[in-house]
Design a protein around this motif. Structure first.
Motif, PDB file in Angstrom:
ATOM      1  N   THR A 142       0.858  -1.181   0.000  1.00  0.00           N
ATOM      2  CA  THR A 142       0.000   0.000   0.000  1.00  0.00           C
ATOM      3  C   THR A 142       0.894   1.231   0.000  1.00  0.00           C
ATOM      4  O   THR A 142       1.804   1.364   0.813  1.00  0.00           O
ATOM      5  N   VAL A 143       0.606   2.127  -0.953  1.00  0.00           N
ATOM      6  CA  VAL A 143       1.407   3.330  -1.141  1.00  0.00           C
ATOM      7  C   VAL A 143       0.491   4.546  -1.041  1.00  0.00           C
ATOM      8  O   VAL A 143      -0.542   4.605  -1.692  1.00  0.00           O
ATOM      9  N   ASP A 158      -4.888   6.310  -1.758  1.00  0.00           N
ATOM     10  CA  ASP A 158      -3.820   5.321  -1.621  1.00  0.00           C
ATOM     11  C   ASP A 158      -3.868   4.327  -2.775  1.00  0.00           C
ATOM     12  O   ASP A 158      -4.937   4.008  -3.282  1.00  0.00           O
ATOM     13  N   ILE A 159      -2.697   3.837  -3.146  1.00  0.00           N
ATOM     14  CA  ILE A 159      -2.591   2.834  -4.209  1.00  0.00           C
ATOM     15  C   ILE A 159      -2.244   1.503  -3.559  1.00  0.00           C
ATOM     16  O   ILE A 159      -1.320   1.429  -2.755  1.00  0.00           O
ATOM     17  N   THR A 171      -4.715  -0.597  -7.662  1.00  0.00           N
ATOM     18  CA  THR A 171      -6.100  -0.236  -7.366  1.00  0.00           C
ATOM     19  C   THR A 171      -6.090   0.918  -6.373  1.00  0.00           C
ATOM     20  O   THR A 171      -5.249   0.989  -5.476  1.00  0.00           O
ATOM     21  N   TYR A 172      -7.012   1.826  -6.591  1.00  0.00           N
ATOM     22  CA  TYR A 172      -7.220   2.949  -5.679  1.00  0.00           C
ATOM     23  C   TYR A 172      -8.521   2.662  -4.962  1.00  0.00           C
ATOM     24  O   TYR A 172      -9.517   2.320  -5.583  1.00  0.00           O
ATOM     25  N   ARG A 173      -8.512   2.813  -3.655  1.00  0.00           N
ATOM     26  CA  ARG A 173      -9.709   2.528  -2.860  1.00  0.00           C
ATOM     27  C   ARG A 173     -10.132   3.769  -2.090  1.00  0.00           C
ATOM     28  O   ARG A 173      -9.296   4.556  -1.658  1.00  0.00           O
ATOM     29  N   ASP A 177     -13.083   1.198   1.504  1.00  0.00           N
ATOM     30  CA  ASP A 177     -12.365   0.085   0.877  1.00  0.00           C
ATOM     31  C   ASP A 177     -12.993  -0.361  -0.445  1.00  0.00           C
ATOM     32  O   ASP A 177     -12.840  -1.492  -0.879  1.00  0.00           O
ATOM     33  N   LYS A 178     -13.698   0.554  -1.092  1.00  0.00           N
ATOM     34  CA  LYS A 178     -14.304   0.260  -2.397  1.00  0.00           C
ATOM     35  C   LYS A 178     -13.327   0.704  -3.484  1.00  0.00           C
ATOM     36  O   LYS A 178     -12.769   1.796  -3.427  1.00  0.00           O
TER      37      LYS A 178
END
Length: 188
Positions: A142-143, A158-159, A171-173, A177-178
């Motif tokens: 997670t970045v 976050d990526i 993925t970006y959420r 957390d969607k």
């Protein structure tokens, strides 16, 4: 003895002879007095004062800069993990918004193994920021993205990065957390 009227007499000596330079047989010479001329004492006093002032100023500046640096530190995300070898590299590709195929943009992600910060670029580098690794669970890194204040609209969250062969799936959420944006990046 007649003197030549055109000959000048010798001028008197500017300094009288040093009485200690001549010897007096049978009598020891008195010790020379120890003193510093007033001009040297004045110079030494000025030198000591200026040096002391410079040292005190340097100490004061160091204390002021040390105490002022903490409040002005950047308030961006702090890395908590370094980049694992499997995620290191220059990754490039396109991501798309979930539910809107027309909303997409190019992403470049540069991560170096063992480093705490990398680079993230969107829209052909119109958005340039820092990729800060904040978590590693199983095979997912997670970045957090951190952009300068004038590019705050570039931050989409976050990526989460998962390695799949020679690519990474990003993925970006949102806060729930969607998945809001996703895509696959290949090595550049």
């Amino acid at each position: 003895m007649t003197s030549d009227p055109w000959e000048r007499p010798e001028p008197p000596s500017a300094h009288p002879p040093d009485p200690w330079a001549t010897s007096n047989p049978g009598h020891p010479l008195p010790p020379k007095p120890i003193y510093a001329p007033a001009s040297h004492r004045k110079f030494n006093l000025i030198f000591v004062c200026v040096s002391g002032f410079a040292l005190a100023s340097a100490i004061l500046m160091a204390q002021v800069s040390g105490s002022c640096s903490v409040p002005f530190e950047e308030q961006g995300p702090q890395p908590s993990v370094s980049v694992p070898e499997q995620f290191a590299g220059d990754w490039k590709g396109t991501v798309r918004a979930a539910g809107d195929e027309k909303a997409h943009w190019n992403v470049e992600l540069r991560l170096r193994a063992g480093r705490h910060n990398g680079d993230v670029l969107y829209l052909e580098a119109k958005c340039a920021g820092t990729a800060v690794p904040i978590g590693l669970k199983a095979d997912r890194l997670t970045v957090n993205t951190d952009f300068p204040e004038d590019m705050s609209g570039c931050d989409v969250g976050d990526i989460q990065i998962v390695r799949e062969g020679d690519t990474v799936v990003v993925t970006y959420r949102d806060g729930k957390d969607k998945v809001t944006v996703s895509g696959t990046l290949g090595r550049e």
